[in-house]
Design an enzyme around this catalytic site. Sequence first.
Site, PDB file in Angstrom:
ATOM      1  N   ASP A   1      12.839  26.912  52.483  1.00 52.26           N
ATOM      2  CA  ASP A   1      11.814  27.690  51.414  1.00 52.26           C
ATOM      3  C   ASP A   1      10.317  27.174  51.991  1.00 52.26           C
ATOM      4  O   ASP A   1      10.142  25.997  52.535  1.00 52.26           O
ATOM      5  CB  ASP A   1      12.181  27.412  49.993  1.00 52.26           C
ATOM      6  CG  ASP A   1      11.581  28.395  49.062  1.00 52.26           C
ATOM      7  OD1 ASP A   1      12.322  29.022  48.352  1.00 52.26           O
ATOM      8  OD2 ASP A   1      10.359  28.460  48.974  1.00 52.26           O
TER       9      ASP A   1
ATOM     10  N   LEU B   1      17.255  35.428  51.164  1.00 52.88           N
ATOM     11  CA  LEU B   1      16.647  35.686  49.875  1.00 52.88           C
ATOM     12  C   LEU B   1      15.182  35.583  49.741  1.00 52.88           C
ATOM     13  O   LEU B   1      14.599  36.375  48.858  1.00 52.88           O
ATOM     14  CB  LEU B   1      17.101  34.399  48.769  1.00 52.88           C
ATOM     15  CG  LEU B   1      18.828  34.584  48.515  1.00 52.88           C
ATOM     16  CD1 LEU B   1      19.099  33.182  47.716  1.00 52.88           C
ATOM     17  CD2 LEU B   1      19.204  35.844  47.958  1.00 52.88           C
TER      18      LEU B   1
ATOM     19  N   TYR C   1       7.021  47.380  45.995  1.00 45.37           N
ATOM     20  CA  TYR C   1       8.201  46.522  46.097  1.00 45.37           C
ATOM     21  C   TYR C   1       9.272  47.094  46.584  1.00 45.37           C
ATOM     22  O   TYR C   1       9.809  46.524  47.655  1.00 45.37           O
ATOM     23  CB  TYR C   1       8.319  45.591  44.858  1.00 45.37           C
ATOM     24  CG  TYR C   1       9.518  45.006  44.824  1.00 45.37           C
ATOM     25  CD1 TYR C   1       9.555  43.565  45.720  1.00 45.37           C
ATOM     26  CD2 TYR C   1      10.548  44.915  43.930  1.00 45.37           C
ATOM     27  CE1 TYR C   1      10.749  42.902  45.759  1.00 45.37           C
ATOM     28  CE2 TYR C   1      11.822  44.339  44.194  1.00 45.37           C
ATOM     29  CZ  TYR C   1      11.897  43.023  44.997  1.00 45.37           C
ATOM     30  OH  TYR C   1      13.126  42.696  45.075  1.00 45.37           O
TER      31      TYR C   1
ATOM     32  N   LYS D   1      11.396  47.007  50.401  1.00 47.06           N
ATOM     33  CA  LYS D   1      12.971  46.684  50.470  1.00 47.06           C
ATOM     34  C   LYS D   1      13.465  47.656  51.150  1.00 47.06           C
ATOM     35  O   LYS D   1      14.533  47.545  51.924  1.00 47.06           O
ATOM     36  CB  LYS D   1      13.393  46.158  49.066  1.00 47.06           C
ATOM     37  CG  LYS D   1      13.230  44.831  48.506  1.00 47.06           C
ATOM     38  CD  LYS D   1      13.494  43.547  49.432  1.00 47.06           C
ATOM     39  CE  LYS D   1      13.225  42.390  48.743  1.00 47.06           C
ATOM     40  NZ  LYS D   1      13.781  41.179  49.429  1.00 47.06           N
TER      41      LYS D   1
END
Length: 270
Positions: free
Chosen positions: A39, A76, A141, A145
């Site tokens: 991250d 993720l 958004y 995706k």
Amino acid sequence: MADIDTINERWAVTGAAGRIGRSIRRALRERVAELVLLDSAPIDDLGAGERSERIDLADAAALRDAFAGADRVLHLGAVSDEADFHDLVEANVIGTFHVFEAARQAGVARVAFASTGRVTGFYEVGTVVDSTMPVRPDGLYAVSKVAGEAVARLYAEKFGLDVVAVRIGAFDEKPRDARQLSIWLSPGDAERAMIAALTAPVDGFEILLAYSDNTHGWVDLDRSRALGYEPRDDASRVGAENGAVDPVTSGPHAGSLATPEFTLSRQRPF
């Protein structure tokens, strides 16, 4: 579906400091020899068998190095809600390309990609959606995706990775409102969905719909169950935080997220 033995494997997780990453870490860690947590934010509460690296999705070479020796990658990392389109593209499209190309170069066989149920958010309430139906994104958004899923499919079909795109419902401790009575994903079911996406026998590209087994659900979970995902929770048994007990009966699946203002208010003017 028989459970596969992954106890000697190494798994890498991007976006591990995010809400879902924090929630599912323990369940993933119990299944593997090492969990590599990636991250751009620091992760300091490491347990046995965990290590972390601060990596931005913009740094493809660092991702490749972090994936070295990994058997499976769970991607993720993302801008996870409506935002300016330029920012969404940088993280969710270019960043996703970096993850898949880094995985290819590192020799990773399986990538699970966190997509969103909002890629079908413009279907009307009453329409039960399955993974074969055309996308109808509810905002930019969701568009990002959709593009990420296209990258994922390309790497499965052109480069031979096994890929599962996980379309995630409304992830939360409990449903917030009437709409989420139909699209909720509980923390426990999120664990089960991600483990299935990482371990289900697949050949090429698959889509797994990650929702709890909601009485008033708007998705068909049959294909997800065939991939080994067995949801156990139901929003109607838990109840909504705002006290709603009756499901939404009209409008798009996305509700207010499908309004023009929801998207336009987040774009930088030009």
